[in-house]
Design a protein around this motif. Structure first.
Motif, PDB file in Angstrom:
ATOM      1  N   UNK A 184       0.872  -1.169   0.000  1.00 22.06           N
ATOM      2  CA  UNK A 184       0.000   0.000   0.000  1.00 22.06           C
ATOM      3  C   UNK A 184       0.908   1.217   0.000  1.00 22.06           C
ATOM      4  N   UNK A 185       0.368   2.325  -0.449  1.00 24.22           N
ATOM      5  CA  UNK A 185       1.178   3.536  -0.453  1.00 24.22           C
ATOM      6  C   UNK A 185       0.312   4.755  -0.679  1.00 24.22           C
ATOM      7  N   UNK A 186       0.883   5.916  -0.336  1.00 23.73           N
ATOM      8  CA  UNK A 186       0.163   7.173  -0.489  1.00 23.73           C
ATOM      9  C   UNK A 186       0.476   7.762  -1.864  1.00 23.73           C
ATOM     10  N   UNK A 187      -0.611   8.062  -2.605  1.00 23.67           N
ATOM     11  CA  UNK A 187      -0.488   8.559  -3.973  1.00 23.67           C
ATOM     12  C   UNK A 187      -1.211   9.901  -4.076  1.00 23.67           C
ATOM     13  N   UNK A 188      -0.570  10.854  -4.778  1.00 25.11           N
ATOM     14  CA  UNK A 188      -1.167  12.167  -5.018  1.00 25.11           C
ATOM     15  C   UNK A 188      -2.059  12.074  -6.257  1.00 25.11           C
ATOM     16  N   UNK A 189      -3.334  12.420  -6.108  1.00 23.20           N
ATOM     17  CA  UNK A 189      -4.298  12.356  -7.214  1.00 23.20           C
ATOM     18  C   UNK A 189      -5.131  13.635  -7.231  1.00 23.20           C
ATOM     19  N   UNK A 190      -5.741  13.919  -8.377  1.00 24.88           N
ATOM     20  CA  UNK A 190      -6.673  15.048  -8.482  1.00 24.88           C
ATOM     21  C   UNK A 190      -7.860  14.800  -7.559  1.00 24.88           C
TER      22      UNK A 190
END
Length: 160
Positions: free
Chosen positions: A111-117
């Motif tokens: 799992x990981x933190x992703x930057x999205x709109x």
């Protein structure tokens, strides 16, 4: 027909690196498309997913399902009806971004933190070929972006 749980492709398998092919106009409304979307929904629910893309079940076609709902993998997910999107395209994405945790049925245990709109406008077709334009915010917008990435051969781990 009984519910079918399809095998799920895992990171490293070639089908996940391909750019998926569009569903052609003559395929809309076909038994094949109905059966595939039903099996994708069953597979997604079986694995407690909130979305799934056809390449994840070894079909390199531009079909995704978005289905945010609380489950063991995403206990805080908002509840929304399942949407089957054929040939989805993001028309606009907000400049406002948000960081959120993601996982993937094709990347077990990571799992990981992703930057999205934060907000997107998507155009897609139903299984029957009706064109729809819809706006998504927050977590559902994240799911759509994640699943469309699958159609373009991108896994979320490439953003980490």
């Amino acid at each position: 027909m009984e519910d079918v749980v399809l095998p799920v492709a895992q990171k490293g398998e070639e089908v996940l690196n391909l750019v998926a092919t569009k569903v052609s106009p003559r395929e809309f409304g076909s038994l094949w498309l109905h059966q595939l979307s039903q099996a994708m929904q069953t597979t997604m629910k079986y694995h407690h997913g909130v979305g799934i893309a056809a390449p994840q079940v070894y079909v390199s076609k531009r079909i995704i399902i978005v289905a945010s709902r609380p489950n063991p993998r995403y206990p805080d997910a908002p509840d929304m009806p399942e949407i089957v999107m054929v040939n989805p395209e993001i028309l606009t994405a907000s400049s406002e971004k948000c960081l959120g945790e993601e996982g993937c049925l094709s990347v077990k245990g990571e799992r990981g933190r992703v930057l999205r709109a934060q907000k997107i406008v998507v155009e897609y077709y139903t299984v029957m070929g009706e064109r729809i334009q819809q706006t998504f915010f927050g977590f559902p917008a994240r799911i759509v972006q994640h699943e469309i990435d699958h159609l373009n051969g991108i896994l979320f781990v490439s953003y980490l």
